[in-house]
Design a protein around this motif. Structure first.
Motif, short mmCIF file in Angstrom:
data_model
loop_
_atom_site.label_atom_id
_atom_site.label_comp_id
_atom_site.label_asym_id
_atom_site.label_seq_id
_atom_site.Cartn_x
_atom_site.Cartn_y
_atom_site.Cartn_z
N PRO A 12 0.80 -1.23 0.00
CA PRO A 12 0.00 0.00 0.00
C PRO A 12 0.84 1.28 0.00
CG PRO A 12 -0.40 -1.30 1.99
CD PRO A 12 0.55 -2.05 1.15
N ASP A 13 1.99 1.26 0.62
CA ASP A 13 2.85 2.45 0.63
C ASP A 13 3.36 2.76 -0.78
OD1 ASP A 13 2.59 2.84 3.36
OD2 ASP A 13 4.36 1.62 3.84
N PHE A 14 3.73 1.71 -1.49
CA PHE A 14 4.21 1.89 -2.86
C PHE A 14 3.09 2.43 -3.74
CE2 PHE A 14 4.86 0.06 -7.16
CZ PHE A 14 5.97 0.81 -7.52
N MET A 15 1.89 1.90 -3.57
CA MET A 15 0.76 2.37 -4.37
C MET A 15 0.41 3.82 -4.04
SD MET A 15 0.18 0.05 -6.48
CE MET A 15 -1.30 0.70 -7.21
N ALA A 16 0.58 4.21 -2.78
CA ALA A 16 0.35 5.60 -2.39
C ALA A 16 1.38 6.52 -3.05
CB ALA A 16 0.40 5.75 -0.87
N GLN A 17 2.64 6.06 -3.10
CA GLN A 17 3.68 6.85 -3.76
C GLN A 17 3.39 7.00 -5.25
OE1 GLN A 17 7.30 4.75 -2.87
NE2 GLN A 17 7.59 5.80 -0.90
N ILE A 18 2.94 5.93 -5.89
CA ILE A 18 2.60 5.98 -7.31
C ILE A 18 1.42 6.93 -7.52
CG2 ILE A 18 1.68 4.64 -9.25
CD1 ILE A 18 4.61 4.13 -8.76
N GLY A 19 0.43 6.87 -6.64
CA GLY A 19 -0.72 7.77 -6.74
C GLY A 19 -0.32 9.23 -6.58
N GLN A 20 0.58 9.49 -5.64
CA GLN A 20 1.05 10.86 -5.42
C GLN A 20 1.85 11.35 -6.63
OE1 GLN A 20 3.66 11.32 -2.05
NE2 GLN A 20 3.35 13.54 -1.97
N LEU A 21 2.68 10.51 -7.18
CA LEU A 21 3.46 10.87 -8.36
C LEU A 21 2.55 11.15 -9.55
CD1 LEU A 21 6.31 11.19 -9.57
CD2 LEU A 21 6.18 8.77 -10.18
N LEU A 22 1.54 10.32 -9.72
CA LEU A 22 0.58 10.52 -10.81
C LEU A 22 -0.17 11.84 -10.63
CD1 LEU A 22 -0.72 9.29 -13.34
CD2 LEU A 22 -2.37 8.21 -11.83
N HIS A 23 -0.53 12.14 -9.40
CA HIS A 23 -1.22 13.41 -9.12
C HIS A 23 -0.33 14.61 -9.43
CE1 HIS A 23 -3.89 16.26 -7.21
NE2 HIS A 23 -2.89 16.67 -6.46
N GLN A 24 0.94 14.54 -9.04
CA GLN A 24 1.87 15.64 -9.30
C GLN A 24 2.06 15.85 -10.81
OE1 GLN A 24 5.42 14.49 -7.24
NE2 GLN A 24 4.73 15.31 -5.27
N GLN A 25 2.20 14.76 -11.54
CA GLN A 25 2.41 14.87 -12.98
C GLN A 25 1.17 15.40 -13.68
OE1 GLN A 25 3.80 11.06 -14.30
NE2 GLN A 25 5.87 11.39 -13.53
N SER A 26 0.01 14.96 -13.26
CA SER A 26 -1.22 15.43 -13.90
C SER A 26 -1.47 16.90 -13.58
CB SER A 26 -2.41 14.58 -13.49
OG SER A 26 -2.66 14.66 -12.12
N THR A 27 -1.10 17.34 -12.38
CA THR A 27 -1.24 18.74 -12.01
C THR A 27 -0.31 19.61 -12.87
OG1 THR A 27 -1.82 18.14 -9.75
CG2 THR A 27 -1.08 20.40 -10.11
N LEU A 28 0.92 19.17 -13.05
CA LEU A 28 1.86 19.91 -13.87
C LEU A 28 1.40 19.95 -15.33
CD1 LEU A 28 4.56 21.41 -14.13
CD2 LEU A 28 5.64 19.19 -14.55
#
Length: 65
Positions: A12-28
């Motif tokens: 779950p920690d890894f999936m949270a990191q992937i989700g956060q990274l995806l959110h950052q990239q989509s925001t940019l």
């Protein structure tokens, strides 16, 4: 290698990191697209503004005093 770094889709920690990274990239990406849209809008509307200025000058010089 993935097992030694605890990078598994069941972690779950890894999936949270992937989700956060995806959110950052989509925001940019949304920011870049918005900036591009505003830039194109200004470039397209600039001749219209200059056209109105030219018409206002012609109208004011042709008006009798």
């Amino acid at each position: 290698m993935a097992a030694s770094q605890h990078t598994s889709i069941t972690n779950p920690d890894f999936m949270a990191q992937i989700g956060q990274l995806l959110h950052q990239q989509s925001t940019l990406l949304a920011f870049v697209h918005t900036f591009g849209f505003i830039l194109v809008s200004y470039i397209v509307l600039l001749p219209l503004v200059l056209l109105f200025k030219a018409k206002m000058k012609n109208a004011s010089s042709a008006a009798p005093h």
